[in-house]
Design an enzyme around this catalytic site. Structure first.
Site, PDB file in Angstrom:
ATOM      1  N   GLU A 100      -3.137   3.904  -0.570  1.00  0.00           N
ATOM      2  CA  GLU A 100      -3.450   2.913   0.455  1.00  0.00           C
ATOM      3  C   GLU A 100      -2.264   1.972   0.540  1.00  0.00           C
ATOM      4  O   GLU A 100      -1.943   1.276  -0.422  1.00  0.00           O
ATOM      5  CB  GLU A 100      -4.712   2.120   0.149  1.00  0.00           C
ATOM      6  CG  GLU A 100      -5.121   1.283   1.368  1.00  0.00           C
ATOM      7  CD  GLU A 100      -6.014   0.118   1.063  1.00  0.00           C
ATOM      8  OE1 GLU A 100      -5.478  -0.990   0.818  1.00  0.00           O
ATOM      9  OE2 GLU A 100      -7.237   0.299   1.086  1.00  0.00           O
ATOM     10  N   CYS A 127      -5.466  -6.579   2.598  1.00  0.00           N
ATOM     11  CA  CYS A 127      -5.064  -5.419   3.388  1.00  0.00           C
ATOM     12  C   CYS A 127      -5.777  -5.381   4.731  1.00  0.00           C
ATOM     13  O   CYS A 127      -5.248  -4.855   5.703  1.00  0.00           O
ATOM     14  CB  CYS A 127      -5.315  -4.130   2.603  1.00  0.00           C
ATOM     15  SG  CYS A 127      -7.052  -3.824   2.198  1.00  0.00           S
TER      16      CYS A 127
END
Length: 524
Positions: A238, A272
Site C-alpha cells: 500500500e 493515507c
C-alpha cells in the site's frame, strides 16, 4: 526523528514537544536472520493450533487491548504528537480487527470442495486449500504504528503465520506493548516478533521473509517489489495517495465542508485516506470556500495536553514540514492564493504547520498532483461532475476518493468512473473500518488489498488437490496410443464443446438468452 548508528540506538522524539522520551535498538541483518530462524520454528506450533485455537488468543488480545488502551494511547501520542481523539481512533481499528479475523479466518481459508465441471473429471474429487506462507514480514509506517503495523499482522497471524514486524524508526516503541500483550494472552514466544531499526533493517527483513506486507512511499515500495521479485516471494504494497474529493452542486454543503475539514486535518493530514485535493462545482464554490475558511481558521492547534484541548496535532518530522511548505510556496509562485494558514507555527517547541486553505489552484502545481501528507486543502472550481472526474483521474495515484451529493444513486454511478481502489459517497476515512470490503490502491498506489477474503488469503499459498479412483488399471488416453480410439476421443471433444453439442444441451429459454447482447455494467 533521529538515530545514532554508532550507539546502535533509535532515539525517539515527541514531535509535539521536542522532548526525547525513549530509545530502541537498531537491529542488524544478522539479528533479523536470528529472529527469522526462531519465528519459523514457532510457526509450526502456532499453525497446529488451527483456526479455533488461534481465535482464542486473538479474542483474549481484544480484551487485553481494551483494558490497556490508555497505556498504549499515551505512548503512541508521544511517538506521533497527535491528539488524543486521533489516537483513540487508531486503537479502535485493531479492537475491531482482532474480532473480525478471529471470526472470519476459518470462513475464508478452510478447505473447499470444488465441483467438477468437465466430463473429463467424472469420478474425481477436487479440493482447494490455503496454507500459511510461514514467516511474514510486515514493514509499517510511522503515521499509524498500531492500526497499520499491528493491523496488518492480525490476519497474517490468524492464517497461521509467524510475523516479524518492522516498525518505522520514528515510532518503534508502542508496538512493544502489543507484543507483550500477545504473550500474556497465550501466543507462543517468537510467533510475533519486532525488528526495530531503519532502512537497512527493513531490507534485511525482505531478504529473509516468505512474504512481505509493506505500507509506505511509492519509491520504497518499488524497491521492495523488485527485491521480492528477485527472491520470487509475494508482496502486498500500500503506497502513496493523492485522494480527491468531489463536491457536486446538489451536495449538503455543511456536510461537505465538515467531511473536507476532517478528512484533510485528521492526524494533521498524515493519513493515507486524507483528502488532499478538492473539486467543487461552480454554483456552490463560493459558499463552500467561505465555510471551509471559517472552520479551518477556528481549528485549535498545539501539543495535545488533554483530551479535547486541541483539534490538530504535530507534524511528524522536519522533512515532512519541508514537503508541505514547498508545495504551498510552489502553488503561490504559480498564482494560488492562501486564504488561511500557509506557514509553520513558530514560537513553540514542537513541529506544527498551520492548517492551510489554497484556492486558484490547478494541475501545474505540486499541491494538486504530489502527495502532501499534511494539513493542506487546495480547492479548485469545476464546471461539471464530468470535469471533476477527469481531474480526479488526472493523477498517477489511485488510493481513495470521495464524492459528496444528495443523490446517492448518482454518487454511486460516478464512483464507478473514478480510478481509485476505494471510493466513498458522503463519507470519509470510515472505509478503513469496513473490514468486509477490500481496501487497496491502483496505479502507483499499490498492489494487493486489505480486508475481506483477499486481505487474509494474500498471506497464504493456495494448494489444489485432485483425488481420482484407483480403477480401472488404465484410462483410454493413456499409452499405448490406439489408431482406432484416438479419432473417437477427438470426435467426442468436438461434439461436446462444438456448436452442435452446445445447442443440443440448451433448452428453449437458454437458447433464446444466448442470442441476446449482454448489458453493460452501467445498465445493470
Amino acid at each position: 526523528m533521529k538515530y545514532t548508528t554508532s550507539a546502535d540506538q533509535l532515539v525517539v522524539v515527541n514531535p509535539a514537544t521536542g522532548a526525547e522520551f525513549g530509545s530502541a535498538p537498531i537491529m542488524s541483518a544478522e539479528e533479523v536472520a536470528e529472529l527469522a530462524a526462531r519465528g519459523r520454528v514457532a510457526q509450526r506450533e502456532w499453525e497446529a493450533l488451527g483456526f479455533d485455537g488461534r481465535a482464542v488468543v486473538l479474542r483474549r488480545m481484544q480484551s487485553w487491548l481494551a483494558d490497556h488502551a490508555n497505556e498504549l494511547i499515551d505512548v503512541v501520542q508521544q511517538e506521533t504528537g497527535r491528539i488524543f481523539e486521533d489516537t483513540a481512533l487508531e486503537i479502535g481499528y485493531p479492537l475491531a480487527a482482532l474480532g473480525f479475523w478471529a471470526d472470519h479466518a476459518g470462513k475464508y481459508l478452510r478447505d473447499k470442495r470444488i465441483p467438477a465441471t468437465s466430463p473429463l473429471l467424472l469420478g474425481k474429487r477436487l479440493r482447494s486449500r490455503y496454507l500459511p506462507h510461514g514467516l511474514v514480514g510486515v514493514i509499517a509506517p510511522w503515521n499509524f504504528p498500531i492500526t497499520i503495523g499491528f493491523g496488518d499482522s492480525i490476519p497474517a497471524l490468524a492464517a497461521g503465520n509467524a510475523v516479524i514486524l518492522k516498525p518505522s524508526e520514528i515510532t518503534p516503541l508502542s508496538i512493544e506493548i502489543v507484543r507483550r500483550g500477545l504473550l500474556e494472552c497465550g501466543m507462543p514466544p517468537d510467533v510475533f516478533q519486532v525488528a526495530t531499526g531503519a532502512g537497512p533493517t527493513g531490507a534485511a527483513l525482505v531478504d529473509v521473509a516468505d512474504m512481505i506486507m509493506f505500507t509506505g512511499s511509492t519509491a520504497t515500495g518499488r524497491k521492495i517489489g523488485v527485491r521480492a521479485a528477485e527472491r520470487l516471494i509475494p508482496c502486498s504494497l500500500e503506497l502513496g495517495g493523492k485522494d480527491p474529493m468531489i463536491v457536486l452542486a446538489d451536495a449538503n454543503i455543511e456536510r461537505a465542508v465538515n467531511l473536507t475539514v476532517y478528512g484533510a486535518m485528521v492526524n494533521s493530514g498524515q493519513v493515507c485516506l486524507s483528502t488532499e485535493r478538492v473539486y467543487v462545482e461552480a454554483p456552490v464554490y463560493d459558499e463552500f470556500v467561505a465555510k471551509i475558511v471559517e472552520k479551518v481558521s477556528a481549528l485549535r492547534q498545539g501539543a495535545p495536553v488533554a483530551p479535547g484541548a486541541v483539534d490538530v496535532g504535530a507534524i511528524i518530522s522536519p522533512a515532512q514540514i519541508d514537503i508541505i511548505d514547498s508545495q504551498v510556496k510552489d502553488a503561490v509562485a504559480k498564482g494560488a492564493t492562501v486564504l488561511t494558514g500557509g506557514e509553520q507555527l513558530t514560537g513553540v517547541p514542537g513541529r506544527f504547520y498551520r492548517p492551510t486553505v489554497l484556492v486558484d489552484v490547478d494541475h501545474t502545481m505540486s499541491c494538486m498532483i504530489d502527495e502532501t501528507f499534511g494539513p493542506l486543502i487546495p480547492i479548485m472550481k469545476v464546471d461539471s461532475a464530468e470535469h471533476a472526474i477527469a481531474l480526479a483521474n488526472d493523477c498517477r495515484y489511485g488510493l481513495a476518493a470521495t464524492i459528496v451529493t444528495r443523490d446517492r444513486a448518482k454518487g454511486a454511478a460516478l464512483a464507478r468512473k473514478i480510478e481509485a481502489g476505494s471510493v466513498s459517497v458522503n463519507d470519509i476515512v470510515t472505509h478503513c473500518f469496513a473490514l468486509d470490503l477490500p481496501m487497496g490502491g491502483v496505479k502507483t498506489s499499490g498492489i494487493g488489498t486489505r480486508h475481506s477474503e483477499d486481505g487474509i488469503r494474500k498471506f497464504c499459498k493456495k494448494q489444489a488437490i485432485l483425488v481420482g479412483r484407483s480403477f480401472p488399471n488404465r484410462d483410454v488416453h493413456m499409452y499405448p496410443t490406439n489408431p482406432k480410439v484416438s479419432p473417437i476421443l477427438l470426435k467426442s471433444l468436438q461434439t461436446l464443446y462444438g456448436t452442435v453439442g452446445k445447442l443440443a444441451n440448451l433448452g428453449p429459454r437458454a437458447l433464446l438468452a444466448s442470442r441476446k447482447v449482454p448489458k453493460t455494467t452501467e445498465e445493470h
